[in-house]
Design a protein around this motif. Structure first.
Motif, PDB file in Angstrom:
ATOM      1  N   ALA A  42       0.834  -1.196   0.000  1.00 18.84           N
ATOM      2  CA  ALA A  42       0.000   0.000   0.000  1.00 18.84           C
ATOM      3  C   ALA A  42       0.873   1.252   0.000  1.00 18.84           C
ATOM      4  N   LYS A  43       0.293   2.356  -0.479  1.00 18.57           N
ATOM      5  CA  LYS A  43       1.015   3.634  -0.493  1.00 18.57           C
ATOM      6  C   LYS A  43       0.336   4.687   0.370  1.00 18.57           C
ATOM      7  N   GLU A  44      -0.912   5.001   0.066  1.00 20.44           N
ATOM      8  CA  GLU A  44      -1.615   6.088   0.752  1.00 20.44           C
ATOM      9  C   GLU A  44      -2.673   5.593   1.725  1.00 20.44           C
ATOM     10  N   TYR A  45      -3.196   4.406   1.487  1.00 21.61           N
ATOM     11  CA  TYR A  45      -4.248   3.857   2.332  1.00 21.61           C
ATOM     12  C   TYR A  45      -4.312   2.337   2.146  1.00 21.61           C
ATOM     13  N   PHE A  46      -5.014   1.663   3.048  1.00 19.58           N
ATOM     14  CA  PHE A  46      -5.351   0.259   2.873  1.00 19.58           C
ATOM     15  C   PHE A  46      -6.761   0.049   3.407  1.00 19.58           C
ATOM     16  N   THR A  47      -7.380  -1.038   2.991  1.00 20.24           N
ATOM     17  CA  THR A  47      -8.753  -1.351   3.380  1.00 20.24           C
ATOM     18  C   THR A  47      -8.787  -2.739   4.001  1.00 20.24           C
ATOM     19  N   ILE A  48      -9.588  -2.882   5.056  1.00 21.46           N
ATOM     20  CA  ILE A  48      -9.858  -4.197   5.632  1.00 21.46           C
ATOM     21  C   ILE A  48     -11.286  -4.546   5.246  1.00 21.46           C
ATOM     22  N   GLU A  49     -11.445  -5.714   4.639  1.00 19.50           N
ATOM     23  CA  GLU A  49     -12.755  -6.178   4.185  1.00 19.50           C
ATOM     24  C   GLU A  49     -13.042  -7.540   4.791  1.00 19.50           C
ATOM     25  N   GLY A  50     -14.314  -7.819   5.054  1.00 19.98           N
ATOM     26  CA  GLY A  50     -14.710  -9.124   5.570  1.00 19.98           C
ATOM     27  C   GLY A  50     -15.009  -9.133   7.051  1.00 19.98           C
ATOM     28  N   ARG A  78     -13.498  -0.694   6.118  1.00 21.67           N
ATOM     29  CA  ARG A  78     -13.002   0.643   6.395  1.00 21.67           C
ATOM     30  C   ARG A  78     -11.694   0.888   5.668  1.00 21.67           C
ATOM     31  N   ARG A  79     -11.530   2.121   5.200  1.00 21.68           N
ATOM     32  CA  ARG A  79     -10.300   2.556   4.562  1.00 21.68           C
ATOM     33  C   ARG A  79      -9.454   3.290   5.601  1.00 21.68           C
ATOM     34  N   TYR A  80      -8.180   2.909   5.709  1.00 18.21           N
ATOM     35  CA  TYR A  80      -7.266   3.491   6.684  1.00 18.21           C
ATOM     36  C   TYR A  80      -6.216   4.295   5.947  1.00 18.21           C
ATOM     37  N   ASN A  81      -6.107   5.578   6.274  1.00 16.72           N
ATOM     38  CA  ASN A  81      -5.051   6.400   5.685  1.00 16.72           C
ATOM     39  C   ASN A  81      -3.735   6.057   6.353  1.00 16.72           C
ATOM     40  N   ILE A  82      -2.684   6.025   5.563  1.00 15.07           N
ATOM     41  CA  ILE A  82      -1.359   5.654   6.064  1.00 15.07           C
ATOM     42  C   ILE A  82      -0.599   6.913   6.429  1.00 15.07           C
ATOM     43  N   TYR A  89       4.674  -4.147   8.275  1.00 12.65           N
ATOM     44  CA  TYR A  89       3.880  -3.988   9.490  1.00 12.65           C
ATOM     45  C   TYR A  89       3.015  -5.223   9.698  1.00 12.65           C
ATOM     46  N   LEU A  90       2.635  -5.461  10.942  1.00 18.87           N
ATOM     47  CA  LEU A  90       1.677  -6.510  11.264  1.00 18.87           C
ATOM     48  C   LEU A  90       0.379  -5.846  11.684  1.00 18.87           C
ATOM     49  N   VAL A  91      -0.703  -6.228  11.036  1.00 12.58           N
ATOM     50  CA  VAL A  91      -2.036  -5.727  11.357  1.00 12.58           C
ATOM     51  C   VAL A  91      -2.730  -6.833  12.142  1.00 12.58           C
ATOM     52  N   ILE A  92      -3.054  -6.540  13.400  1.00  9.91           N
ATOM     53  CA  ILE A  92      -3.675  -7.539  14.269  1.00  9.91           C
ATOM     54  C   ILE A  92      -5.105  -7.100  14.563  1.00  9.91           C
ATOM     55  N   ILE A  93      -6.047  -7.957  14.196  1.00 10.78           N
ATOM     56  CA  ILE A  93      -7.466  -7.676  14.362  1.00 10.78           C
ATOM     57  C   ILE A  93      -7.966  -8.537  15.515  1.00 10.78           C
ATOM     58  N   ASN A  94      -8.458  -7.891  16.574  1.00 14.20           N
ATOM     59  CA  ASN A  94      -8.842  -8.581  17.809  1.00 14.20           C
ATOM     60  C   ASN A  94     -10.335  -8.473  18.073  1.00 14.20           C
ATOM     61  N   ASN A  95     -10.898  -9.571  18.603  1.00 15.57           N
ATOM     62  CA  ASN A  95     -12.278  -9.588  19.053  1.00 15.57           C
ATOM     63  C   ASN A  95     -12.442 -10.767  19.998  1.00 15.57           C
ATOM     64  N   ASN A  96     -12.998 -10.502  21.180  1.00 16.88           N
ATOM     65  CA  ASN A  96     -13.292 -11.570  22.145  1.00 16.88           C
ATOM     66  C   ASN A  96     -12.089 -12.464  22.435  1.00 16.88           C
TER      67      ASN A  96
END
Length: 107
Positions: A42-50, A78-82, A89-96
Motif C-alpha cells: 500500500a502507499k496512501e491507504y489500505f482497506t480491511i474487508e470481511g 473501512r479505509r485506513y489512511n497511512i 507492518y503486522l495488522v492484528i485484528i482482535n475480538n473476544n
C-alpha cells in the motif's frame, strides 16, 4: 519470518520474528480466509474487508514490535489512511480474546 530492513544508505538490519497463524481461527463471525487487506503493498491507504459487522479492534505494529496505530470498535469495511513510514507492518485484528494477524507492506 525473516525481514531485512534497510535505511537506504547501505545500512540494513535483519530481524527474525515468529508469527503463528491458525487458518481455522475465527474472530466473531470473521474467518481467516474471508478477511482481506488491500492494496498490499500500500502507499496512501489500505482497506480491511470481511468484518461482517463484528466489532473489532485493529492494532498495527512495526517489525520491531512498536505499536504505530490503534483503531477501536471497528465493525464495517473501512479505509485506513497511512501516516507512517515505508516498511513491513503486522495488522492484528482482535475480538473476544481472539485475533487474526496480516502482514502489510507500506511503500
Amino acid at each position: 519470518l525473516t525481514v531485512t530492513v534497510s535505511d537506504g544508505e547501505n545500512t540494513s538490519k535483519e530481524e527474525t520474528i515468529q508469527v503463528s497463524v491458525d487458518k481455522d481461527t475465527f474472530v466473531g463471525s470473521i474467518s481467516y480466509s474471508s478477511l482481506k487487506l488491500y492494496p498490499n503493498p500500500a502507499k496512501e491507504y489500505f482497506t480491511i474487508e470481511g468484518l461482517d459487522n463484528s466489532i473489532v479492534d485493529v492494532n498495527i505494529y512495526d517489525i520491531a514490535g512498536n505499536k504505530v496505530a490503534t483503531y477501536n470498535n471497528v465493525s464495517t469495511e473501512r479505509r485506513y489512511n497511512i501516516d507512517f513510514n515505508s516498511g513491513v507492518y503486522l495488522v492484528i485484528i482482535n475480538n473476544n480474546n481472539k485475533s487474526i494477524t496480516r502482514k502489510l507492506v507500506i511503500k
